[in-house]
Design a protein around this motif. Structure first.
Motif, PDB file in Angstrom:
ATOM      1  N   ALA A 114       7.116  -1.362  -3.670  1.00 16.85           N
ATOM      2  CA  ALA A 114       6.355  -2.602  -3.468  1.00 16.85           C
ATOM      3  C   ALA A 114       4.857  -2.370  -3.581  1.00 16.85           C
ATOM      4  CB  ALA A 114       6.682  -3.193  -2.100  1.00 16.85           C
ATOM      5  N   GLY A 115       4.417  -1.111  -3.414  1.00 21.05           N
ATOM      6  CA  GLY A 115       2.995  -0.808  -3.518  1.00 21.05           C
ATOM      7  C   GLY A 115       2.388  -0.205  -2.273  1.00 21.05           C
ATOM      8  N   PHE A 116       3.199   0.031  -1.231  1.00 16.38           N
ATOM      9  CA  PHE A 116       2.685   0.660  -0.013  1.00 16.38           C
ATOM     10  C   PHE A 116       2.574   2.175  -0.224  1.00 16.38           C
ATOM     11  CE2 PHE A 116       4.693  -3.205   1.576  1.00 16.38           C
ATOM     12  CZ  PHE A 116       3.765  -3.671   2.504  1.00 16.38           C
ATOM     13  N   PRO A 117       1.445   2.796   0.164  1.00 14.89           N
ATOM     14  CA  PRO A 117       1.400   4.264   0.201  1.00 14.89           C
ATOM     15  C   PRO A 117       2.462   4.775   1.182  1.00 14.89           C
ATOM     16  CG  PRO A 117      -0.777   3.299   0.570  1.00 14.89           C
ATOM     17  CD  PRO A 117       0.210   2.180   0.645  1.00 14.89           C
ATOM     18  N   LEU A 118       2.905   6.007   1.011  1.00 17.37           N
ATOM     19  CA  LEU A 118       4.029   6.500   1.795  1.00 17.37           C
ATOM     20  C   LEU A 118       3.780   6.419   3.294  1.00 17.37           C
ATOM     21  CD1 LEU A 118       6.824   7.742   1.907  1.00 17.37           C
ATOM     22  CD2 LEU A 118       5.773  10.005   1.633  1.00 17.37           C
ATOM     23  N   ASP A 119       2.568   6.752   3.754  1.00 17.56           N
ATOM     24  CA  ASP A 119       2.324   6.704   5.194  1.00 17.56           C
ATOM     25  C   ASP A 119       2.415   5.281   5.721  1.00 17.56           C
ATOM     26  OD1 ASP A 119       0.010   5.905   3.889  1.00 17.56           O
ATOM     27  OD2 ASP A 119      -1.338   6.814   5.371  1.00 17.56           O
ATOM     28  N   GLU A 120       1.908   4.312   4.958  1.00 15.68           N
ATOM     29  CA  GLU A 120       2.004   2.921   5.400  1.00 15.68           C
ATOM     30  C   GLU A 120       3.419   2.381   5.194  1.00 15.68           C
ATOM     31  OE1 GLU A 120      -0.397  -1.322   5.287  1.00 15.68           O
ATOM     32  OE2 GLU A 120      -1.038   0.319   3.984  1.00 15.68           O
ATOM     33  N   ALA A 121       4.106   2.849   4.181  1.00 12.61           N
ATOM     34  CA  ALA A 121       5.514   2.455   3.999  1.00 12.61           C
ATOM     35  C   ALA A 121       6.319   2.819   5.239  1.00 12.61           C
ATOM     36  CB  ALA A 121       6.095   3.145   2.765  1.00 12.61           C
ATOM     37  N   ASP A 122       6.056   4.002   5.801  1.00  9.43           N
ATOM     38  CA  ASP A 122       6.753   4.440   7.009  1.00  9.43           C
ATOM     39  C   ASP A 122       6.449   3.510   8.178  1.00  9.43           C
ATOM     40  OD1 ASP A 122       8.348   6.328   8.505  1.00  9.43           O
ATOM     41  OD2 ASP A 122       6.487   7.045   9.395  1.00  9.43           O
ATOM     42  N   ARG A 123       5.172   3.141   8.322  1.00  8.09           N
ATOM     43  CA  ARG A 123       4.805   2.240   9.421  1.00  8.09           C
ATOM     44  C   ARG A 123       5.385   0.842   9.205  1.00  8.09           C
ATOM     45  NH1 ARG A 123      -0.364   4.893   8.456  1.00  8.09           N
ATOM     46  NH2 ARG A 123      -0.623   6.554   9.997  1.00  8.09           N
ATOM     47  N   ALA A 124       5.377   0.396   7.968  1.00  7.63           N
ATOM     48  CA  ALA A 124       5.936  -0.925   7.667  1.00  7.63           C
ATOM     49  C   ALA A 124       7.428  -0.960   7.981  1.00  7.63           C
ATOM     50  CB  ALA A 124       5.684  -1.272   6.200  1.00  7.63           C
ATOM     51  N   VAL A 160       7.121 -11.497   9.973  1.00  9.02           N
ATOM     52  CA  VAL A 160       6.800 -10.072   9.876  1.00  9.02           C
ATOM     53  C   VAL A 160       6.528  -9.699   8.425  1.00  9.02           C
ATOM     54  CG1 VAL A 160       7.731  -7.731  10.139  1.00  9.02           C
ATOM     55  CG2 VAL A 160       8.076  -9.399  11.954  1.00  9.02           C
ATOM     56  N   LEU A 161       7.367 -10.170   7.515  1.00 11.11           N
ATOM     57  CA  LEU A 161       7.183  -9.866   6.094  1.00 11.11           C
ATOM     58  C   LEU A 161       5.915 -10.521   5.541  1.00 11.11           C
ATOM     59  CD1 LEU A 161      10.877 -10.105   4.818  1.00 11.11           C
ATOM     60  CD2 LEU A 161       9.564  -8.071   5.449  1.00 11.11           C
ATOM     61  N   ASP A 162       5.557 -11.697   6.076  1.00 14.12           N
ATOM     62  CA  ASP A 162       4.288 -12.322   5.669  1.00 14.12           C
ATOM     63  C   ASP A 162       3.133 -11.372   5.989  1.00 14.12           C
ATOM     64  OD1 ASP A 162       5.487 -14.638   4.769  1.00 14.12           O
ATOM     65  OD2 ASP A 162       5.073 -15.782   6.593  1.00 14.12           O
ATOM     66  N   GLY A 163       3.165 -10.798   7.205  1.00 15.73           N
ATOM     67  CA  GLY A 163       2.107  -9.896   7.596  1.00 15.73           C
ATOM     68  C   GLY A 163       2.048  -8.667   6.698  1.00 15.73           C
ATOM     69  N   LEU A 164       3.197  -8.109   6.381  1.00 13.24           N
ATOM     70  CA  LEU A 164       3.231  -6.937   5.504  1.00 13.24           C
ATOM     71  C   LEU A 164       2.785  -7.321   4.092  1.00 13.24           C
ATOM     72  CD1 LEU A 164       6.526  -5.258   6.701  1.00 13.24           C
ATOM     73  CD2 LEU A 164       4.191  -4.590   7.255  1.00 13.24           C
ATOM     74  N   GLN A 165       3.173  -8.504   3.635  1.00 17.59           N
ATOM     75  CA  GLN A 165       2.758  -8.973   2.301  1.00 17.59           C
ATOM     76  C   GLN A 165       1.232  -9.019   2.197  1.00 17.59           C
ATOM     77  OE1 GLN A 165       5.018 -10.573  -0.392  1.00 17.59           O
ATOM     78  NE2 GLN A 165       3.180  -9.825  -1.416  1.00 17.59           N
ATOM     79  N   SER A 166       0.581  -9.431   3.275  1.00 20.15           N
ATOM     80  CA  SER A 166      -0.873  -9.541   3.250  1.00 20.15           C
ATOM     81  C   SER A 166      -1.542  -8.187   3.028  1.00 20.15           C
ATOM     82  CB  SER A 166      -1.378 -10.176   4.546  1.00 20.15           C
ATOM     83  OG  SER A 166      -1.259  -9.273   5.645  1.00 20.15           O
ATOM     84  N   ARG A 167      -0.861  -7.110   3.406  1.00 18.95           N
ATOM     85  CA  ARG A 167      -1.407  -5.778   3.207  1.00 18.95           C
ATOM     86  C   ARG A 167      -1.444  -5.386   1.730  1.00 18.95           C
ATOM     87  NH1 ARG A 167      -4.523  -3.552   6.014  1.00 18.95           N
ATOM     88  NH2 ARG A 167      -3.746  -1.452   5.564  1.00 18.95           N
ATOM     89  N   LEU A 168      -0.635  -6.061   0.919  1.00 22.08           N
ATOM     90  CA  LEU A 168      -0.600  -5.752  -0.506  1.00 22.08           C
ATOM     91  C   LEU A 168      -1.647  -6.511  -1.295  1.00 22.08           C
ATOM     92  CD1 LEU A 168       3.287  -5.706  -1.008  1.00 22.08           C
ATOM     93  CD2 LEU A 168       1.743  -3.726  -0.863  1.00 22.08           C
ATOM     94  N   GLY A 169      -2.332  -7.439  -0.606  1.00 20.29           N
ATOM     95  CA  GLY A 169      -3.441  -8.151  -1.232  1.00 20.29           C
ATOM     96  C   GLY A 169      -3.045  -9.046  -2.370  1.00 20.29           C
TER      97      GLY A 169
END
Length: 241
Positions: free
Chosen positions: A145-155, A232-241
């Motif tokens: 989806a575009g998350f770096p691995l460290d943020e993917a883990d947190r997501a 929750v997914l809305d919030g994570l989506q916002s991280r992808l800009g």
């Protein structure tokens, strides 16, 4: 033995004994433990009771499993094996895939209500092979989806925490209903007069209870779960800009 050399108390942190009785394998023990847990709950599990169900003494079980804590670790990982492994797709489809993972995890917990309480108590359960595979595949979805691995883990951990938080309450409710011998709808009807008296002085709660008076509790729970998951997914989506 010095304190720093004490063995780590987890089935996943010690070598598996290779010698096994043909009639009583670890897999057989764990499968029966899951059946016992599903039928009678976590409080009912003991090595003696499980041995009786298997037609073996508790001593025979200890050749394969060191103690009840290890048995819970194994049972949790066994149940995780029911989950299909998600596959990463293109960056636009990650939300639907993560939503399927979340719904699958919730459904798994509601099929095995004892899981809700035990997931936070089973030590190194995250090192079980089924949970490791599930985690690896889910991380791959977030990475695609575009998350770096460290943020993917947190997501991923954020989504799992939401599912566990909601499902723990649902599982406790379903366990209570199951013990009553009634359906969810029958139990709600029986509970309703007491609930109405309890909220009589609280207008907002009274209005919400009145609106839910004729609804199906299972559908309400599903709708509430989906609403929270999408936020929750809305919030994570916002991280992808």
């Amino acid at each position: 033995m010095p304190a720093d050399e004490q063995p780590i108390p987890s089935v996943w942190a010690r070598p598996r004994r290779e010698r096994e009785q043909p009639a009583l394998s670890r897999e057989h023990i764990v499968a029966e433990a899951v059946r016992l847990l599903d039928e009678e709950g976590a409080e009912a599990l003991s090595m003696r009771k499980l041995g009786n169900r298997l037609g073996a003494g508790a001593t025979s079980l200890y050749r394969h499993v060191a103690n009840k804590d290890e048995l819970f670790e194994l049972a949790v990982d066994e149940v995780y094996g029911e989950l299909p492994l998600p596959e990463p797709g293109d960056a636009t489809g990650w939300r639907a895939t993560v939503a399927r993972v979340a719904h699958g995890l919730r459904d798994m917990i509601l099929r095995h209500p004892w899981m809700a309480a035990k997931l936070g108590e089973v030590g190194l359960a995250y090192l079980g092979p089924n949970m490791l595979r599930q985690t690896e595949h889910t991380l791959a979805v977030f990475e695609a989806a575009g998350f770096p691995l460290d943020e993917a883990d947190r997501a991923m951990n954020t989504v799992v925490a939401y599912v566990l938080g909601v499902s723990t309450s649902e599982a406790a409710w379903l366990s209570m209903v199951a013990r009553s011998g009634k359906t969810q709808q029958e139990w709600v009807e029986r509970l309703w007069p007491a609930a109405e008296r309890a909220v009589a002085d609280y207008p907002r709660l009274r209005a919400r209870y009145a609106a839910q008076r004729e609804s199906d509790p299972a559908k309400d729970n599903e709708t509430s779960f989906e609403y929270g998951l999408q936020r929750v997914l809305d919030g994570l989506q916002s991280r992808l800009g």
